[in-house]
Design an enzyme around this catalytic site. Sequence first.
Site, PDB file in Angstrom:
ATOM      1  N   ALA A   1       4.989  -0.634   9.062  1.00 22.51           N
ATOM      2  CA  ALA A   1       3.813  -0.966   9.868  1.00 22.51           C
ATOM      3  C   ALA A   1       2.716   0.028   9.507  1.00 22.51           C
ATOM      4  CB  ALA A   1       4.160  -0.863  11.345  1.00 22.51           C
TER       5      ALA A   1
ATOM      6  N   GLY B   1       8.684  -1.475   8.927  1.00 23.02           N
ATOM      7  CA  GLY B   1       8.325  -2.888   9.046  1.00 23.02           C
ATOM      8  C   GLY B   1       8.493  -3.639   7.729  1.00 23.02           C
TER       9      GLY B   1
ATOM     10  N   GLU C   1      11.989  -4.555   7.652  1.00 24.15           N
ATOM     11  CA  GLU C   1      12.172  -5.599   8.675  1.00 24.15           C
ATOM     12  C   GLU C   1      11.656  -6.947   8.170  1.00 24.15           C
ATOM     13  OE1 GLU C   1      10.150  -3.172  11.609  1.00 24.15           O
ATOM     14  OE2 GLU C   1      11.944  -3.147  12.847  1.00 24.15           O
TER      15      GLU C   1
ATOM     16  N   GLU D   1      11.360   5.108  11.181  1.00 26.51           N
ATOM     17  CA  GLU D   1      10.547   5.208  12.401  1.00 26.51           C
ATOM     18  C   GLU D   1      10.901   6.431  13.234  1.00 26.51           C
ATOM     19  OE1 GLU D   1      11.982   2.470  11.277  1.00 26.51           O
ATOM     20  OE2 GLU D   1      10.636   0.748  11.447  1.00 26.51           O
TER      21      GLU D   1
HETATM   22  N1  CAA Z   1       0.904   3.016   7.171  1.00 23.41           N
HETATM   23  C1  CAA Z   1      -0.359   3.285   6.763  1.00 23.41           C
HETATM   24  N2  CAA Z   1      -0.639   3.834   5.577  1.00 23.41           N
HETATM   25  C2  CAA Z   1       0.390   4.127   4.749  1.00 23.41           C
HETATM   26  C3  CAA Z   1       1.726   3.863   5.099  1.00 23.41           C
HETATM   27  C4  CAA Z   1       1.969   3.270   6.380  1.00 23.41           C
HETATM   28  N3  CAA Z   1       3.197   2.925   6.792  1.00 23.41           N
HETATM   29  N4  CAA Z   1       2.519   4.275   4.089  1.00 23.41           N
HETATM   30  C5  CAA Z   1       1.714   4.750   3.142  1.00 23.41           C
HETATM   31  N5  CAA Z   1       0.429   4.670   3.528  1.00 23.41           N
HETATM   32  C6  CAA Z   1      -0.773   5.109   2.808  1.00 23.41           C
HETATM   33  C7  CAA Z   1      -0.906   6.621   2.813  1.00 23.41           C
HETATM   34  O1  CAA Z   1      -1.481   7.080   4.001  1.00 23.41           O
HETATM   35  C8  CAA Z   1      -1.772   6.824   1.603  1.00 23.41           C
HETATM   36  O2  CAA Z   1      -3.097   6.516   1.922  1.00 23.41           O
HETATM   37  P1  CAA Z   1      -4.269   7.638   1.667  1.00 23.41           P
HETATM   38  O3  CAA Z   1      -4.309   7.781   0.173  1.00 23.41           O
HETATM   39  O4  CAA Z   1      -5.474   7.000   2.260  1.00 23.41           O
HETATM   40  O5  CAA Z   1      -3.808   8.884   2.351  1.00 23.41           O
HETATM   41  C9  CAA Z   1      -1.304   5.721   0.649  1.00 23.41           C
HETATM   42  O6  CAA Z   1      -0.646   4.752   1.447  1.00 23.41           O
HETATM   43  C10 CAA Z   1      -0.303   6.222  -0.393  1.00 23.41           C
HETATM   44  O7  CAA Z   1       0.756   6.849   0.316  1.00 23.41           O
HETATM   45  P2  CAA Z   1       1.302   8.312  -0.068  1.00 23.41           P
HETATM   46  O8  CAA Z   1       0.206   9.148  -0.644  1.00 23.41           O
HETATM   47  O9  CAA Z   1       1.996   8.863   1.131  1.00 23.41           O
HETATM   48  O10 CAA Z   1       2.345   7.928  -1.218  1.00 23.41           O
HETATM   49  P3  CAA Z   1       3.649   8.742  -1.636  1.00 23.41           P
HETATM   50  O11 CAA Z   1       4.130   8.057  -2.885  1.00 23.41           O
HETATM   51  O12 CAA Z   1       3.392  10.192  -1.692  1.00 23.41           O
HETATM   52  O13 CAA Z   1       4.692   8.494  -0.444  1.00 23.41           O
HETATM   53  C11 CAA Z   1       5.930   7.155   1.170  1.00 23.41           C
HETATM   54  C12 CAA Z   1       5.195   7.196  -0.208  1.00 23.41           C
HETATM   55  C13 CAA Z   1       7.170   8.031   1.139  1.00 23.41           C
HETATM   56  C14 CAA Z   1       6.314   5.708   1.400  1.00 23.41           C
HETATM   57  C15 CAA Z   1       4.964   7.650   2.288  1.00 23.41           C
HETATM   58  O14 CAA Z   1       3.716   6.994   2.129  1.00 23.41           O
HETATM   59  C16 CAA Z   1       5.462   7.377   3.668  1.00 23.41           C
HETATM   60  O15 CAA Z   1       6.336   8.087   4.148  1.00 23.41           O
HETATM   61  N6  CAA Z   1       4.894   6.358   4.333  1.00 23.41           N
HETATM   62  C17 CAA Z   1       5.261   6.014   5.727  1.00 23.41           C
HETATM   63  C18 CAA Z   1       6.604   5.314   5.795  1.00 23.41           C
HETATM   64  C19 CAA Z   1       6.949   5.042   7.237  1.00 23.41           C
HETATM   65  O16 CAA Z   1       7.112   5.936   8.055  1.00 23.41           O
HETATM   66  N7  CAA Z   1       7.116   3.733   7.564  1.00 23.41           N
HETATM   67  C20 CAA Z   1       7.453   3.312   8.928  1.00 23.41           C
HETATM   68  C21 CAA Z   1       6.199   2.967   9.667  1.00 23.41           C
HETATM   69  S1  CAA Z   1       6.477   2.605  11.391  1.00 23.41           S
HETATM   70  C22 CAA Z   1       7.054   0.991  11.434  1.00 23.41           C
HETATM   71  O17 CAA Z   1       7.237   0.358  10.420  1.00 23.41           O
HETATM   72  C23 CAA Z   1       7.304   0.425  12.818  1.00 23.41           C
HETATM   73  C24 CAA Z   1       7.985  -0.896  12.881  1.00 23.41           C
HETATM   74  O18 CAA Z   1       9.198  -0.968  12.918  1.00 23.41           O
HETATM   75  C25 CAA Z   1       7.246  -2.150  12.975  1.00 23.41           C
END
Ligand code: CAA
Length: 272
Positions: A80, A123, A126, A146
């Site tokens: 998400a 998500g 999911e 999450e």
């Molecule tokens: N939401 C919004 N933006 C996201 C994102 C997310 N889930 N995942 C990545 N991005 C964005 C980053 O913020 C970044 O944008 P900026 O350049 O503007 O800062 C861009 O995508 C590239 O990401 P990274 O620089 O972080 O890339 P990386 O290769 O270094 O890392 C990653 C990749 C490990 C996937 C890392 O981005 C990460 O941990 N992302 C979040 C993953 C996460 O926690 N997902 C769960 C979300 S909650 C959910 O999904 C709830 C549900 O059940 C519905």
Amino acid sequence: MIYIKITISDITMSAAQEKLVIGTQQGRVLTLTLNRPQALNALNTALLIELSGQLQAADTNEDIGAVVITGNQKAFAAGADVKEMATMNAIDLHRDPRVQAWADIARFSKPIIAAVNGFCLGGGCELAMCADYIIAGHKAVFGQPEVKLGIMPGAGGTQRLMRLVGPAKAKQMVLTGATINAKEALQAGLVAETTAAEAVLEKAQSQAKQIARYAPIAVAAIKDCCNKSLDLELQQGLSYERRSYCVVSSSEDRNEGIDAFLNKRKPEYQNR
Ligand code: CAA
């Protein structure tokens, strides 16, 4: 006066770039490509609504027999949209239109194959689990992280993962937030098949093409019965399957399929 030359292909390109989900149809297969590469295809509200809208349109389109959902080489979807989530209060969550979008995606009646490369998290995982099955590239990464954000899966992560990989692996994943690679996901039963990253989409589309050639009434009933098995006790499920079998057997396509087999020819199904 300054003239700027804009060609039709520029317009088409910029329109395609703006779309959060790009739909392309080849034969009876619709491929839906998530298109927020700058955010690793994070599933914001607009993207989810666009995705569910395209699926709803495909559900009533008799020219579409199966769907492939995919992302890009770096990410299927990284979850998400955390930035959007940060702006939402309890009232926003109560009125959250994503809930309906998720329900519509899960209710889609035709087969969906998720073609997954790169990050498939939160998500994103999911969404992939809402598909009927997942084909993953060797470098795909799956997880429900999450818990690391002080929240929990909210679109089926605890429920579908438990059913797909069993309690031990599912609880390990949702409680630690640890990711698993494609090989582990295959062993755990989360994905159906792994392949080279470059081959994922083609493989998914080829299998979708095969499915889309079959009688749509039979295919939809098979999907429906498989999904019902997750909600029903065995005896109820067997009765449900039997009734569905009788309905499918009363279709014209059933006669066509059997006649084609007996006469050693290709069937021509009419969705009747
Ligand atoms: N939401 C919004 N933006 C996201 C994102 C997310 N889930 N995942 C990545 N991005 C964005 C980053 O913020 C970044 O944008 P900026 O350049 O503007 O800062 C861009 O995508 C590239 O990401 P990274 O620089 O972080 O890339 P990386 O290769 O270094 O890392 C990653 C990749 C490990 C996937 C890392 O981005 C990460 O941990 N992302 C979040 C993953 C996460 O926690 N997902 C769960 C979300 S909650 C959910 O999904 C709830 C549900 O059940 C519905």
